[in-house]
Design an enzyme around this catalytic site. Structure first.
Site, PDB file in Angstrom:
ATOM      1  CG  PHE A 150      47.842  44.497  37.496  1.00 49.59           C
ATOM      2  CD1 PHE A 150      48.740  44.825  36.493  1.00 49.59           C
ATOM      3  CD2 PHE A 150      46.980  45.594  37.530  1.00 49.59           C
ATOM      4  CE1 PHE A 150      48.595  45.514  35.420  1.00 49.59           C
ATOM      5  CE2 PHE A 150      46.549  46.407  36.419  1.00 49.59           C
ATOM      6  CZ  PHE A 150      47.621  46.640  35.445  1.00 49.59           C
ATOM      7  CE  LYS A 174      44.692  40.674  47.952  1.00 51.55           C
ATOM      8  NZ  LYS A 174      44.515  40.604  46.568  1.00 51.55           N
ATOM      9  CD  GLU A 177      42.708  39.524  42.563  1.00 52.60           C
ATOM     10  OE1 GLU A 177      43.435  40.158  42.920  1.00 52.60           O
ATOM     11  OE2 GLU A 177      41.588  40.194  42.480  1.00 52.60           O
ATOM     12  CB  SER A 227      41.961  51.488  41.126  1.00 54.40           C
ATOM     13  OG  SER A 227      41.157  50.551  41.940  1.00 54.40           O
ATOM     14  CB  CYS A 282      51.048  54.441  39.997  1.00 54.72           C
ATOM     15  SG  CYS A 282      52.644  54.352  40.610  1.00 54.72           S
ATOM     16  CD  GLU A 382      45.276  55.063  37.045  1.00 55.85           C
ATOM     17  OE1 GLU A 382      44.518  54.551  37.797  1.00 55.85           O
ATOM     18  OE2 GLU A 382      46.457  55.052  37.070  1.00 55.85           O
TER      19      GLU A 382
END
Ligand code: NAD
Length: 497
Positions: A150, A174, A177, A227, A282, A382
């Site tokens: 995301f 993909k 969402e 992740s 990240c 994290e």
């Protein structure tokens, strides 16, 4: 309320009422702007089939024609990036300037991929043996699946698809969402740029869709970013189905500050890299490792800057926007509670303070902890939010050991004016991307992006030479033409003469 379409074979494909959906929510307002369909296996297979059918013709399209489409895409993207930035801010929450920044970094990869004719050049050897010539080529792998997170709905897919497409592959993307609309916008842009139908497809969904991509035999490669637990799962599952996989995972990036660093520059860098995009990068710095002599002064400079940040709706000129969802906001706030309970010093408490937005539910102000120790959950996990921890160490060696003991190895930075110490750090640190007085050392597109240890599963980083390698397979051709020495029977193993 509109349900977003998939993009398959050059057209929008809408779902019927029976398919599962998730809400698309603007985190700065709490308003539901639409729904995203969660594709089942059959819909995902339809996208794979479109990519698979388009592959033979695209693979055989000349490099000049393929790169002409890339150049057209680059021009359209550059001209219309504000539109894309608005979509990103409305669904992901990051401020508009930051959304534009992510698009520029993605655009660099498009520009890199425009040079594909040069990048695909193989080698040639004349007279390798008597009248024998040898040459090598790199050919596209086929259908390339891209599964993205995301936090960078435009840039992360663009780490991969320009290179994949320019090299002659076809793509099924993909996206996350949580912020799916950027992918559709980019798909329509490809069409406008002249990309043939079926070369770039978007399927929206969650686990069922991902699992289909990981196991379908028509998919040749998987590029994943997300992740660490899901990256590991994707790597293990897709490789067990014979695919090549690059799966980039989570991070815990440290900034080591030596006593000779310029503390004003360092404090600016720590705040920018710790709280930019609300810490949902990240490559965000989440741990400042301060050598004790300067720790008090550094913490006070960081705290002063942290308190000055404006937090609010990303369209209103704020420095920092909301977290991506209310659930994620609450999880990050839970870490602040845990840090206090574990005994860390809470210097700036982000659970307090105002925000400039219609709904404050997904917001947290920037938070600063001092005296954090490695056994605390705020150090170990994290957090992926605007929470910066300071760990105090006695020396360079202790700081280096801390970084090298961490399970992640995505990015790191050293702040110092000592060239010798910086050079030692470059050599000794066990991390994939290293900054020297640069807090977010994201490599340029012509280098490759990737971490070590639990930050990347697979052996190939994104874009640059490694990206080209990932999206192509090597082939070596050995040939001889009309040589009389070929006459005669000889069952021995061919040797060079
Ligand atoms: P995520 O792992 O939850 O989701 C990533 C993708 O995997 C999404 O498309 C999602 O739909 C899919 N997914 C989620 N659960 C799944 C499951 N059980 N099975 C199959 N697919 C599943 O990650 P996120 O929350 O979207 O993104 C944040 C994470 O991404 C952070 O950990 C961050 O560090 C990481 N990240 C890493 C890099 C990098 O370069 N290493 C870059 C950006 C983000």
């Amino acid at each position: 309320m509109e349900t977003l379409a998939h993009w398959i074979n050059g057209s929008a494909v809408t779902e019927g009422d029976s398919v599962r959906t998730a809400d698309i929510i603007n985190p700065a307002t709490g308003v539901v702007s639409g729904r995203v369909p969660l594709a089942d296996a059959e819909r995902t297979q339809q996208a794979i089939a479109a990519a698979s059918d388009a592959f033979p013709a695209w693979r055989d399209t000349s490099l000049s024609k393929r790169t002409a489409v890339l150049f057209a895409f680059r021009e359209l993207l550059n001209a219309r990036k504000e539109e894309l930035a608005e979509i990103i801010t409305a669904e992901q929450g990051k401020v508009l300037a930051d959304a534009l920044g992510e698009i520029s970094r993605g655009q660099e990869v498009v520009e890199f991929a425009c040079g594909m004719p040069h990048l695909l050049k193989g080698g040639h050897t004349e007279n390798a043996s008597a009248a024998v010539d040898v040459h090598s080529v790199r050919q596209p792998v086929g259908v390339s699946a891209i599964i993205s997170p995301f936090n960078f709905p435009a840039m992360v897919p663009m780490w991969f698809f320009p290179v994949a497409i320019a090299a002659g592959n076809t793509v099924v993307l993909k996206p996350s969402e949580k912020d799916p609309s950027a992918a559709n916008w980019m798909a329509e842009l490809w069409k406008e740029a002249g990309l043939p139908d079926g070369v770039f497809n978007v399927v929206h969904g969650g686990k069922e869709s991902v699992d289909t991509l990981l196991s379908d035999e028509r998919v040749a490669s998987v590029s994943f970013v997300g992740s660490t637990p899901i990256a590991k799962y994707v790597y293990e599952t897709a490789t067990s189905h014979g695919k090549r996989v690059q799966a980039l995972g989570g991070a815990k990036n440290h900034m080591l500050v030596l006593p000779d660093a310029d503390l004003d520059i360092t404090a600016d860098a720590a705040v920018n890299a710790g709280y930019g995009a609300a810490g949902e990068r990240c490559m965000a710095i989440s741990v400042v490792v301060a050598v004790e002599d300067i720790a008090d002064e550094l913490v006070s400079k960081i705290a002063e800057r942290t308190r000055s940040l404006k937090v609010g709706d990303g369209t209103r000129g704020a420095d920092m926007g909301p977290l991506v969802t209310v659930e994620h906001r609450n999880k990050v706030a839970g870490y602040i509670d845990a840090g206090v309970e574990a005994g860390a010093t809470l210097v700036v408490d982000g659970r307090e303070g105002d925000v400039d937005a219609d709904s404050a539910d997904a917001f947290l102000n920037p938070t600063l902890f001092d005296n954090v120790s490695p056994d605390m959950s705020i150090y170990q996990d994290e957090i992926f939010g605007p929470v910066l921890s300071v760990v105090r160490v006695k020396s360079y060696d202790e700081g280096l050991a801390l970084i090298n003991d961490n399970k992640y190895g995505n990015g790191t930075a050293i702040f110092t004016n000592n060239g010798g110490a910086a050079r030692r750090f470059e050599n000794e640190v066990q991390v994939g991307m290293v900054g020297v007085n640069v807090p977010i050392p994201v490599p340029m597109a012509y280098y490759s992006f990737g971490g070590w240890k639990s930050s990347l599963f697979g052996d190939t980083h994104a874009h640059g030479a490694e990206g080209v390698h990932f999206f192509t397979r090597g082939k070596v051709i050995t040939k001889r033409w009309q040589d009389p020495s070929q006459l005669g029977i000889n069952l021995g193993f061919p040797t060079n003469g």
